[in-house]
Design an enzyme around this catalytic site. Sequence first.
Site: not given
Lengths: 673, 673
Positions: B391, B420
């Site tokens: 993330d 990401e």
Amino acid sequence: MKRDRVHNADPMDQLEEGRRRVVIEGVSPEIDAGRFPIKRVVGEKVVVEADIFTDGHDAISCALKYRSEDGPGWLEVPMESLANDRWRGEFVVAETGRYRYTLEAWVDRFQSWRQGFVKKVDAGQDVAVDCLVGAELIEAAATRAGKEDQAELRAYATALRARAGDEIERAVEEELARLMEKYPDRRFATTYGKELVVAVDRAKARFSSWYEMFPRSSAAEPGRHGTFQDCEKRLPYISAMGFDVLYLASIHPIGRSFRKGKNNTLTAGPGDPGSPWAIGAEEGGHKSIHPQLGTVEDFRRFVAAARGYGLEIALDIAFQCTPDHPYVREHPEWFRRRPDGTIQYAENPPKKYQDIYPLDFETEHWRDLWHELKSVLQFWIEQGIRIFRVDNPHTKPLAFWEWLIGEIKAEHPDVLFLSEAFTRPKVMYRLAKLGFTQSYTYFAWRNTKWELTQYFTELTQTQVREYFRANLWPNTPDILTEYLQLGGRPAFMARLALAATLGASYGIYGPAFELCESRPRETGSEEYLDSEKYEIKHWDIERPDSLKDFIGVVNRIRRDNPALHSDLSLRFHPVDNDHLICYSKQTEDLSNVIVVVVNLDPHHTQSGWVDLSPEAFRLDPHAPFQVQDLITGARYLWQVGRNYVELNPHSCPAHIFRLRRRIRSEKDFDYFM
Amino acid sequence: MKRDRVHNADPMDQLEEGRRRVVIEGVSPEIDAGRFPIKRVVGEKVVVEADIFTDGHDAISCALKYRSEDGPGWLEVPMESLANDRWRGEFVVAETGRYRYTLEAWVDRFQSWRQGFVKKVDAGQDVAVDCLVGAELIEAAATRAGKEDQAELRAYATALRARAGDEIERAVEEELARLMEKYPDRRFATTYGKELVVAVDRAKARFSSWYEMFPRSSAAEPGRHGTFQDCEKRLPYISAMGFDVLYLASIHPIGRSFRKGKNNTLTAGPGDPGSPWAIGAEEGGHKSIHPQLGTVEDFRRFVAAARGYGLEIALDIAFQCTPDHPYVREHPEWFRRRPDGTIQYAENPPKKYQDIYPLDFETEHWRDLWHELKSVLQFWIEQGIRIFRVDNPHTKPLAFWEWLIGEIKAEHPDVLFLSEAFTRPKVMYRLAKLGFTQSYTYFAWRNTKWELTQYFTELTQTQVREYFRANLWPNTPDILTEYLQLGGRPAFMARLALAATLGASYGIYGPAFELCESRPRETGSEEYLDSEKYEIKHWDIERPDSLKDFIGVVNRIRRDNPALHSDLSLRFHPVDNDHLICYSKQTEDLSNVIVVVVNLDPHHTQSGWVDLSPEAFRLDPHAPFQVQDLITGARYLWQVGRNYVELNPHSCPAHIFRLRRRIRSEKDFDYFM
């Protein structure tokens, strides 16, 4: 299992200091990962760009660092942010020699704080703690600051701690930002790692007009072997044409074994002088002068006389020997011996060149050979020579040239080398990268608009421009192109105009060129009939059809228009006739803009519409402008967009326009209103 | 004055061995001068090219050297000469881990001799001495040769010394050339200097079909918090759609301080479960599991069960903490403290995220922090996890990721990392270079033909392809694009077809995707209304309008057609309607060719003419061929050139054609003749 790593970042390095958060990559210019220098001349700018960024949203600052290798230390200029994480900075190289540049960048905590602070204040948020954070950053800068700024910084910090309303205004004022910029926290700055090099030459490396001649053909009367004194008498003629480099075909003693006769025949007659590139005889080798030309003292006098006419002498360097060269006797170990005991002559099977013994660069004694060849250059440098035109460098090891040029330029940064390598493109580019100042090109064989556009776009608009400086020759003693053979005088004029305006450096081999000598040895050959390489010629330089006056005009235009002193601004413009080519060059400030149109068809008048976009010269799309043909003086009223041109090659196949931006209208006069 | 030199070749190096005459430059692939590895998967080829040349006219030989870092040593394949001094060689990477490659090249005196010898013999020249030269070269090779070849080489040499007519024939026969190639004289070989690295992953790094879900929303009945046991019951459903990676939204304990309520409101109600990315509570942090999901043992059982369905579990890694995270208590030194003694929460002024404390990577204790974060990955690797979806990696230092991924992959070369990072392009590319296996892209926002063509050409046809592996997501829990909001079911089908065929790796966030969930939180927002991030959802996965069967068909097509397992062959083809996009992928041997046409307009039927050039698939320009739509099974007779297509988005907005080359004609039957 753990693996060792080589090129990937060493994790241990990262564990040494993990707080260097900024990344620097994609640096330009940078040739082959910094293996080779870029080239500039004195006074030019080096514009450096790089991709620089960090994680997250913090602001960063970037510095371009540079120094002369002879200078005291690093100088630094801030870089500015362009779009898309690209940064740019620039510096000027002020002296010949070598410069270095590198980059440094860091997270700028004060700037990051200031940007957030402004947004919070604007949003009406409570900034009590933010004021304290800012004050801490300012106090830290004060401890780094010079005495003159410490008090002022501390005052800012104190005010911010007090955080009265207008002190918040003060916290973000420009004066504070300027002060903070002076004392950044660079503990965790990222350095680029590599130091990149700029090789800086004198101006002539970039802008030069060459004239090649055979000294032995300079006698006033036919049949006599010319001398340096004869050459001296030729100087006013060459100077009047506006050249500034006079390049002499090889001047050394010429071998007698296997000497070539007229038109390169295998056996020479008793009167045949031989090729000047068959170097070495009883009289000496590469440090000697052909006795019929004169002595070293004559040569030095000639060099000085040329200087008086604004002409610098370029000497030919051809590292090859005849069987009669003193090296063959004194250093047989520098030549390859065949199993039958004879020395290997030059060959390109099935062709044999028995008059030439190539030096064997694979000899075990290659170190001695390299040093001897270096001493050849040193000898001529001592005679006042600073330009060498190197014959066939691509047939000697590339590492040798890099060493040789590096050695010479370390002592004499003003020496220039022209590479005569008509070979495969990557070899030509490598020679330029490793140190040759200028290079011959494929120009002689680029005749159509498409060919010229492709080639000169490659040379001037790609990375090649950083290291390869083109020198354009429409002819040489070895190259009489089909275009010149068939196109007559208009072809010579067109090719001269192209060479002189496409190339900031160009040259002609004369007087063959200005006298439009166009007879090949045989059909399909690019060699001259009765080539000057194998006989002494007598040229009638005052012939009324000579191009000398035209050449003089073109060289004067070159001298007077700084746009033509560099190739970097070259841009091609559309013309709706493929026989017409149009291109422009301009100075950075647009104070000098030259637009050239050449009719490439030497036989017929061609006309068409040149299309100039307003972006090309930042023109007002609604205002007409004037162009003046600097060859004829004629002026034309042009506009952005399409303009009609028509060129009759039999009068003159080229326009060299200077763009004059300002056209007066009725509004410029007092009586309007 | 002499100057010191840094990057330019050191003249002293050159004086060490000046006889290395070959130059190697312009090597590709090579990322940032070898700073980063290129990427491959097991079984793929590495095709290496370089500019290699020497001075003069001698023949050269070039070798591509490679080795596994775990292997015993260097292997070598000869390179072949292409045009223009370009050479090419290739090798296959057979196992995960890291390989290295480099180049070596040398002047090949025997080959040079042989070429000249043939020309001289052909020209009828006396080759007596040449025979002796050749014999010497062969004898020298014999001294280098293995025992098995020495006698044969010496026989050749002896015959050549005797130089009978047919011995001259023997001197140039292929068998001798082959033998000589085995024993080259490489004393003066040039080595490239750099060893370049290949990071080799397992096949899933290149070809993977991802399904993202929130485990807590997996309960069969509404209102209950899902468990890993519930997730297990969902496996047949996901597997039937043909996915092979099941990516779970963050599974850790969720903080209570500043917990967000439904639709990201600032205050949570008593029943609000909070965002799974607000990691850390009394129950634990990054090495713990949210108690309502189950225990670590439950998790391990679930991972094993998924494996039984061909599904590999990917775990979410989000290195951030809530104020309740154990790290805050145990390691306050890993967080930034503000002057008022509080801990700095996340902010993007004027926005505040008080539920999140970012880790302070500039802490003096960064080494401890790095090691702790590494231990988080190690913990989950021990639980059987081999894929991590990271993330927001772009908000943590780039050097940290390079270290972390390097450390993990050195121990576990089969671990994959998906980045990401929806941020600026250079940051995304840098993350890929430094080690991320796959990367999210801008695909979600590329909707028009021009945008898709530009972007996917950049990803697949430039150097980016060497290190950046795209993973295409039409939606994520944070991204519900305008195109999906407005386009209805046809938009979901089109975007799925595009993602699954443009990208060898792609993923969807379900069941929101297959149920065509398209309501934004508000007009202009890309967030879902009643987002699953802030509440437990109950999805009716058996709804008749679900896209699950369509997705299953598309994933089966992906699995069955190796052309779709890589992005490197992607090429776009013209269609005379901008609403229709056409592209193809193919295996290297052309045994599998897929042509995709998608109607980008989700509202109207669009038709046009697709233009297939014969070069695209080496088609016979005069023979028709068959294309079969693998979605519907329908077959069409096509030809080189223009072919009509028409797509009604309300039935199906995409063709996925397999090209079947062979159309039988009357000549294929016995009775013809």
